[in-house]
Design an enzyme around this catalytic site. Structure first.
Site, PDB file in Angstrom:
ATOM      1  N   CYS A 245      -8.672   6.659   0.809  1.00 35.21           N
ATOM      2  CA  CYS A 245     -10.011   6.559   0.241  1.00 35.21           C
ATOM      3  C   CYS A 245     -10.929   5.654   1.053  1.00 35.21           C
ATOM      4  O   CYS A 245     -12.133   5.887   1.107  1.00 35.21           O
ATOM      5  CB  CYS A 245      -9.933   6.081  -1.206  1.00 35.21           C
TER       6      CYS A 245
ATOM      7  N   CYS B  53      -1.927   0.356  -3.907  1.00 33.51           N
ATOM      8  CA  CYS B  53      -3.053   0.193  -4.834  1.00 33.51           C
ATOM      9  C   CYS B  53      -2.570   0.261  -6.277  1.00 33.51           C
ATOM     10  O   CYS B  53      -2.992  -0.531  -7.125  1.00 33.51           O
ATOM     11  CB  CYS B  53      -4.109   1.265  -4.565  1.00 33.51           C
TER      12      CYS B  53
END
EC number: 2.8.1.13
Length: 369
Positions: A198, A95
């Protein structure tokens, strides 16, 4: 601005430092929940609202940028394909590499901004280097607070990305940040931290992968090939795992067994005693350098987990001149549970040298698998 306390204080500190600051919340979930279901989740509508309230209090513009599709392709689908291939990826590094310091930074630069600041716990230090234009080079270093240091997940940043990145929390501890947030009147001062991964809010990675890749029953065997049990898919297991094996045949000496390897081609999980987990040689590819590329053998510190121990090591970069680069790392001591797909981040003191994706592991004097 994720909606948490760290990015809130980071924005405030950048404003205090005299920068023109604009708050941006990344919408990464294609169907964002209204409320958090656990401390693991993020990117909910509630989080966007928390970020907006902080921005309003600071008096800065605030925008929500939809990067859900890019996040799905570059992070979520990469995560699935890596597990399907029998590797153990770290989605936070991906990410940072593909979203926060690539897609986000690229869009910011295109709109006329100069840099991106985040609430990561790390430090950027300018040092004199006559070999670079302007004579100054930015180095990525560990945060002051070792308990919160996030330099490991930033080890994928290259020199160009680092030149346009700010981490204003690197000189503080987490309790100090919460106290500062409370003093500034931020409603997120006591908000719980989110945790990896997440996009798997309940923390059940194996169940989440089974929903994506399906159930594929196969054998759990010992190192001699004796079948000890059955699993629902080799992609749901990782090297070093002990829990959740469901073995009905105990070891002869009663000692616990661990996953020592997985083979998604044959859909086999191999288990064995703890002593088979240790490795002291790591080979990595997908090299990412935060500054100058190491030349020749270099003494470094090697870290293979986000909050793992740094191990003294020797690293040698191979390749160049059109040959894909690889790094071979000889650890001074054996480390347990290192799996292909994980990342090794190299340090010189507190400075981050760079990172590589682990392609193979082994022991000195033996073949590297």
């Amino acid at each position: 601005m994720s909606g948490g306390v760290d990015s809130a204080v980071a924005a405030a500190r950048m404003l205090d430092a005299g920068h023109e600051v604009v708050g941006v919340h990344l919408a990464l979930a294609q169907s964002a929940a209204t409320l958090r279901e656990s401390a693991r989740g993020c990117c909910t509508i509630e989080d966007a609202g928390d970020a907006r309230r902080v921005a309003d209090r600071l008096g800065i513009p605030f925008y929500v940028w939809d990067m859900a599709e890019r996040f799905r392709e570059d992070v979520v689908e990469d995560f699935v394909s890596e597990y399907a291939a029998g590797r153990t990826p770290n989605p936070c590094l991906r990410c940072n590499e593909k979203i926060k310091f690539a897609a986000l930074l690229d869009k910011a630069l295109a709109l006329g901004f100069d840099a991106v600041a985040t609430g990561h716990y790390a430090q950027v230090v300018e040092v004199t280097d006559p070999a670079v234009p302007g004579g100054l080079r930015r180095e990525l270093r560990r945060a002051v607070d070792p308990a919160k240091d996030q330099s490991y997940v930033l080890g994928v940043l290259d020199a160009d990305q680092l030149a346009r990145s700010f981490f204003p929390l690197g000189d503080s501890t987490k309790p100090q940040i919460r106290e500062e947030a409370a003093a500034r009147g931020f409603s997120v001062a006591k908000k719980p931290d989110s945790h990896d991964i997440c996009f798997i809010a309940d923390g059940d990675t194996r169940g989440w992968l089974a929903g994506r890749l399906g159930e594929r029953p196969g054998p759990i065997v010992d190192v001699d090939g004796t079948v000890l049990g059955e699993h629902g898919g080799a992609h749901g297991y990782t090297v070093g795992q002990r829990r959740g094996l469901g073995l009905k045949v105990p070891a002869a000496d009663g000692s616990p067994r661990y996953v020592v390897s997985t083979d998604t081609r044959t859909n086999t999980v191999v288990v064995g005693p703890e002593e088979l987990l240790g490795v002291d040689v790591i080979e990595g590819d997908h090299l990412r350098w935060c500054g100058p590329v190491p030349v020749g053998e270099q003494r470094v510190g090697a870290q293979v987990r986000a909050h793992g121990q740094e191990i003294p090591a020797t690293a040698l970069v191979e390749g160049g001149d059109g040959i894909p680069g690889r790094v071979r790392v000889h650890l001074d001591e054996r480390v347990r549970g290192v799996a292909p797909g994980q990342s090794v981040v190299l340090y010189a003191g507190t400075r981050v040298v760079g990172s590589a994706t682990i392609a193979a592991t082994g022991s000195r004097g033996a073949a590297v698998d």
